[in-house]
Design an enzyme around this catalytic site. Structure first.
Site, PDB file in Angstrom:
ATOM      1  N   ASN A  29       0.843  -1.194   0.000  1.00  0.00           N
ATOM      2  CA  ASN A  29       0.000   0.000   0.000  1.00  0.00           C
ATOM      3  C   ASN A  29       0.877   1.243   0.000  1.00  0.00           C
ATOM      4  O   ASN A  29       1.989   1.221   0.537  1.00  0.00           O
ATOM      5  CB  ASN A  29      -0.851   0.043   1.279  1.00  0.00           C
ATOM      6  CG  ASN A  29      -2.079  -0.843   1.201  1.00  0.00           C
ATOM      7  OD1 ASN A  29      -2.582  -1.118   0.114  1.00  0.00           O
ATOM      8  ND2 ASN A  29      -2.561  -1.268   2.343  1.00  0.00           N
ATOM      9  N   LYS A  46      -6.359   3.202  -4.801  1.00  0.00           N
ATOM     10  CA  LYS A  46      -6.222   2.346  -3.609  1.00  0.00           C
ATOM     11  C   LYS A  46      -5.692   3.179  -2.437  1.00  0.00           C
ATOM     12  O   LYS A  46      -6.112   2.981  -1.288  1.00  0.00           O
ATOM     13  CB  LYS A  46      -5.282   1.179  -3.906  1.00  0.00           C
ATOM     14  CG  LYS A  46      -4.968   0.278  -2.705  1.00  0.00           C
ATOM     15  CD  LYS A  46      -6.154  -0.549  -2.285  1.00  0.00           C
ATOM     16  CE  LYS A  46      -6.090  -1.124  -0.876  1.00  0.00           C
ATOM     17  NZ  LYS A  46      -5.065  -2.095  -0.611  1.00  0.00           N
ATOM     18  N   ASN A  53      -6.953   3.507   1.481  1.00  0.00           N
ATOM     19  CA  ASN A  53      -6.107   3.459   2.682  1.00  0.00           C
ATOM     20  C   ASN A  53      -6.039   4.821   3.372  1.00  0.00           C
ATOM     21  O   ASN A  53      -5.955   4.891   4.599  1.00  0.00           O
ATOM     22  CB  ASN A  53      -4.690   3.003   2.329  1.00  0.00           C
ATOM     23  CG  ASN A  53      -4.675   1.612   1.730  1.00  0.00           C
ATOM     24  OD1 ASN A  53      -4.174   1.409   0.638  1.00  0.00           O
ATOM     25  ND2 ASN A  53      -5.249   0.660   2.430  1.00  0.00           N
ATOM     26  N   SER A  78      -5.032  -2.608   7.995  1.00  0.00           N
ATOM     27  CA  SER A  78      -3.698  -3.038   8.419  1.00  0.00           C
ATOM     28  C   SER A  78      -3.047  -2.025   9.364  1.00  0.00           C
ATOM     29  O   SER A  78      -2.294  -2.406  10.258  1.00  0.00           O
ATOM     30  CB  SER A  78      -2.813  -3.300   7.204  1.00  0.00           C
ATOM     31  OG  SER A  78      -2.830  -2.210   6.332  1.00  0.00           O
TER      32      SER A  78
HETATM   33  N1  LIG Z   1      -3.135  -6.569   5.963  1.00  0.00           N
HETATM   34  C1  LIG Z   1      -3.944  -6.214   4.987  1.00  0.00           C
HETATM   35  O1  LIG Z   1      -5.138  -6.526   5.011  1.00  0.00           O
HETATM   36  C2  LIG Z   1      -3.429  -5.452   3.816  1.00  0.00           C
HETATM   37  C3  LIG Z   1      -2.122  -4.974   3.775  1.00  0.00           C
HETATM   38  N2  LIG Z   1      -1.670  -4.367   2.620  1.00  0.00           N
HETATM   39  C4  LIG Z   1      -0.291  -3.867   2.518  1.00  0.00           C
HETATM   40  O2  LIG Z   1       0.575  -4.976   2.367  1.00  0.00           O
HETATM   41  C5  LIG Z   1       1.858  -4.667   2.940  1.00  0.00           C
HETATM   42  C6  LIG Z   1       2.173  -5.736   3.988  1.00  0.00           C
HETATM   43  O3  LIG Z   1       1.210  -5.602   5.026  1.00  0.00           O
HETATM   44  P1  LIG Z   1       0.846  -6.746   6.077  1.00  0.00           P
HETATM   45  O4  LIG Z   1       0.945  -8.068   5.436  1.00  0.00           O
HETATM   46  O5  LIG Z   1      -0.417  -6.333   6.721  1.00  0.00           O
HETATM   47  O6  LIG Z   1       2.066  -6.587   7.086  1.00  0.00           O
HETATM   48  P2  LIG Z   1       2.397  -7.330   8.451  1.00  0.00           P
HETATM   49  O7  LIG Z   1       2.504  -6.329   9.538  1.00  0.00           O
HETATM   50  O8  LIG Z   1       1.499  -8.477   8.705  1.00  0.00           O
HETATM   51  O9  LIG Z   1       3.829  -7.888   8.122  1.00  0.00           O
HETATM   52  C7  LIG Z   1       4.842  -7.056   7.606  1.00  0.00           C
HETATM   53  C8  LIG Z   1       6.140  -7.283   8.354  1.00  0.00           C
HETATM   54  O10 LIG Z   1       6.081  -6.642   9.628  1.00  0.00           O
HETATM   55  C9  LIG Z   1       6.822  -7.412  10.597  1.00  0.00           C
HETATM   56  N3  LIG Z   1       5.896  -7.741  11.681  1.00  0.00           N
HETATM   57  C10 LIG Z   1       4.548  -7.808  11.587  1.00  0.00           C
HETATM   58  N4  LIG Z   1       3.982  -8.016  12.786  1.00  0.00           N
HETATM   59  C11 LIG Z   1       5.007  -8.046  13.667  1.00  0.00           C
HETATM   60  C12 LIG Z   1       5.079  -8.182  15.078  1.00  0.00           C
HETATM   61  N5  LIG Z   1       3.965  -8.355  15.835  1.00  0.00           N
HETATM   62  N6  LIG Z   1       6.273  -8.139  15.672  1.00  0.00           N
HETATM   63  C13 LIG Z   1       7.389  -7.964  14.959  1.00  0.00           C
HETATM   64  N7  LIG Z   1       7.386  -7.821  13.599  1.00  0.00           N
HETATM   65  C14 LIG Z   1       6.227  -7.869  12.973  1.00  0.00           C
HETATM   66  C15 LIG Z   1       7.399  -8.555   9.861  1.00  0.00           C
HETATM   67  O11 LIG Z   1       8.651  -8.151   9.306  1.00  0.00           O
HETATM   68  P3  LIG Z   1       9.980  -7.677  10.057  1.00  0.00           P
HETATM   69  O12 LIG Z   1      10.201  -8.512  11.257  1.00  0.00           O
HETATM   70  O13 LIG Z   1      11.049  -7.790   9.031  1.00  0.00           O
HETATM   71  O14 LIG Z   1       9.809  -6.258  10.521  1.00  0.00           O
HETATM   72  C16 LIG Z   1       6.442  -8.699   8.682  1.00  0.00           C
HETATM   73  O15 LIG Z   1       7.020  -9.271   7.550  1.00  0.00           O
HETATM   74  C17 LIG Z   1       1.737  -3.260   3.532  1.00  0.00           C
HETATM   75  O16 LIG Z   1       2.165  -2.305   2.596  1.00  0.00           O
HETATM   76  C18 LIG Z   1       0.227  -3.120   3.753  1.00  0.00           C
HETATM   77  O17 LIG Z   1      -0.192  -1.784   3.758  1.00  0.00           O
HETATM   78  C19 LIG Z   1      -2.435  -4.273   1.507  1.00  0.00           C
HETATM   79  C20 LIG Z   1      -3.730  -4.724   1.517  1.00  0.00           C
HETATM   80  C21 LIG Z   1      -4.346  -5.281   2.696  1.00  0.00           C
HETATM   81  C1  LIG Z   2      -8.552  -3.451   3.818  1.00  0.00           C
HETATM   82  C2  LIG Z   2      -7.940  -2.222   3.226  1.00  0.00           C
HETATM   83  C3  LIG Z   2      -8.477  -2.088   1.832  1.00  0.00           C
HETATM   84  C4  LIG Z   2      -8.413  -1.045   4.037  1.00  0.00           C
HETATM   85  O1  LIG Z   2      -7.910   0.144   3.655  1.00  0.00           O
HETATM   86  C5  LIG Z   2      -6.444  -2.280   3.237  1.00  0.00           C
HETATM   87  O2  LIG Z   2      -5.805  -2.152   2.237  1.00  0.00           O
HETATM   88  C6  LIG Z   2      -5.677  -2.365   4.514  1.00  0.00           C
HETATM   89  O3  LIG Z   2      -6.173  -2.934   5.497  1.00  0.00           O
HETATM   90  O4  LIG Z   2      -4.566  -1.850   4.517  1.00  0.00           O
END
Ligand SMILES: NC(=O)C1=CN([C@@H]2O[C@H](COP(=O)(O)OP(=O)(O)OC[C@H]3O[C@@H](n4cnc5c(N)ncnc54)[C@H](OP(=O)(O)O)[C@@H]3O)[C@@H](O)[C@H]2O)C=CC1
Ligand SMILES: CC(C)(CO)C(=O)C(=O)O
Length: 312
Positions: A106, A187, A191, A260
């Site tokens: 994002n 998008k 967000n 997120s």
């Molecule tokens: N979640 C969603 O629904 C959506 C997310 N996105 C986008 O996708 C991308 C990835 O997001 P998302 O998958 O939610 O990311 P997460 O927070 O789930 O994971 C990303 C990284 O953060 C670190 N991390 C996460 N949680 C913890 C914790 N509790 N303690 C320590 N480290 C942690 C890990 O890497 P490290 O240890 O290397 O720091 C991990 O690889 C972002 O740009 C987000 O905006 C897009 C659409 C939807």
């Molecule tokens: C679910 C949605 C579309 C909300 O903005 C998203 O991209 C996120 O959680 O980061």
């Protein structure tokens, strides 16, 4: 296809799991050691559309890639925005001449970071409406449907089509876009409204959407994105964007999801991506002479909340 998921948090785990189940060779790469240890010991656990899962998957710490022999056809980037540069640096040896790199984070402007490491001909820029949640190290909660769009920055539609076919064989609903920057802005509007507002208001998207002031706040923010976008050659169709945001309020689909950013700050006490969303609009607005009071204020509120909570 041989696929590296770089950033195997909530979204990376979703994509990794679905691509693995569809028969691809998937390697997860992350930096969070507890998460890595849990997946190594017990597989990826949690739920997928209400069904319990426990799937054995390959995962490495990004610091141990030097010893890994894996030739990737595709790398999917799913770190948080502030981790992207570091992850690209860790992946240097894993990205070959034929590796396509798909960026699905994002926020605005990530291609500038990826371009430092990968030629434009190998970059696929995309964005996704899929969602995912992490309930603890190694534990995901995956529900609902989504889609994604991508464009080859080097106009390599053949390579992009191969990737789209692989994604679609895993039911990820991918399609080619000829206007990915406009889609990314669109998008980012989702967000730029849902993420910061639900985080500050401590709400899911459906509950926020049903408040009497939701339409007014959302429209004001989207108009700021549109005014800044114009200076970057991006023409946003504001009514269409507003309609897309309203789909987030649907309780049957993703309305009950906490965005997120909420998961980062409120659940995990982690710093947020606000600087790459509303903060990017505020910075660009300043440079272009466009006033962006709502984006600026929301960015400040989120930073203030990060500081109050001592987020790391
Ligand atoms: N979640 C969603 O629904 C959506 C997310 N996105 C986008 O996708 C991308 C990835 O997001 P998302 O998958 O939610 O990311 P997460 O927070 O789930 O994971 C990303 C990284 O953060 C670190 N991390 C996460 N949680 C913890 C914790 N509790 N303690 C320590 N480290 C942690 C890990 O890497 P490290 O240890 O290397 O720091 C991990 O690889 C972002 O740009 C987000 O905006 C897009 C659409 C939807
Ligand atoms: C679910 C949605 C579309 C909300 O903005 C998203 O991209 C996120 O959680 O980061």
């Amino acid at each position: 296809m041989n696929i590296i998921i770089a950033g195997a948090g909530a979204m990376g785990s979703r994509f990794g799991y679905m691509l693995h189940k569809a028969g691809n060779e998937v390697v997860l790469v992350d930096g969070w050691q507890d998460h890595i240890d849990s997946i190594k010991a017990n597989g990826l656990q949690g739920s997928f559309n209400g069904e319990e899962i426990k799937e054995s998957m390959t995962i490495y710490n990004q610091n141990e890639l030097g010893n890994v022999d894996f030739s990737a056809d595709l790398v999917i980037l799913f770190t948080k925005a502030m981790q992207l540069d570091n992850m690209m640096n860790s992946l240097k040896e894993m990205v070959g001449e034929k590796t396509q790199v798909l960026c699905l984070l994002n926020g605005i402007g990530h291609e500038d970071v990826v371009k430092k490491y990968v030629p434009e001909s190998n970059i696929l820029l995309g964005n996704t409406m899929w969602t995912a949640g992490l309930e603890g190290p190694g534990h995901v909660k995956l529900f609902g449907n989504g889609s994604l769009e991508l464009q080859s920055l080097g106009n390599d539609e053949k390579a992009a089509t191969e990737v789209i076919e692989v994604l679609n064989a895993a039911d990820l609903n991918a399609k080619y876009s000829h206007h990915i920057r406009a889609s990314i802005y669109k998008k980012a509007c989702v967000n730029g409204t849902m993420n910061g507002l639900c985080t500050i208001l401590d709400s899911n998207m459906a509950d926020f959407g049903e408040t009497s002031v939701a339409d007014d706040i959302v429209e004001t923010i989207v108009n700021e994105f549109a005014a800044v976008g114009k200076h970057e050659g991006v023409e946003l169709n504001v009514p269409e964007v507003l309609a897309q945001i309203k789909t987030c309020y649907n309780r049957e689909t993703i309305g009950l999801h906490h965005p997120s950013m909420y998961q980062d700050l409120i659940v995990s006490n982690r710093l947020t991506e606000i600087d790459y969303i509303n903060g990017a609009i505020a910075r660009k607005g300043l440079a272009y002479g466009v006033v962006t009071p709502y984006c600026t204020f929301l960015t400040q509120l989120v930073h203030s909340k990060e500081q109050i909570l001592g987020a790391k």
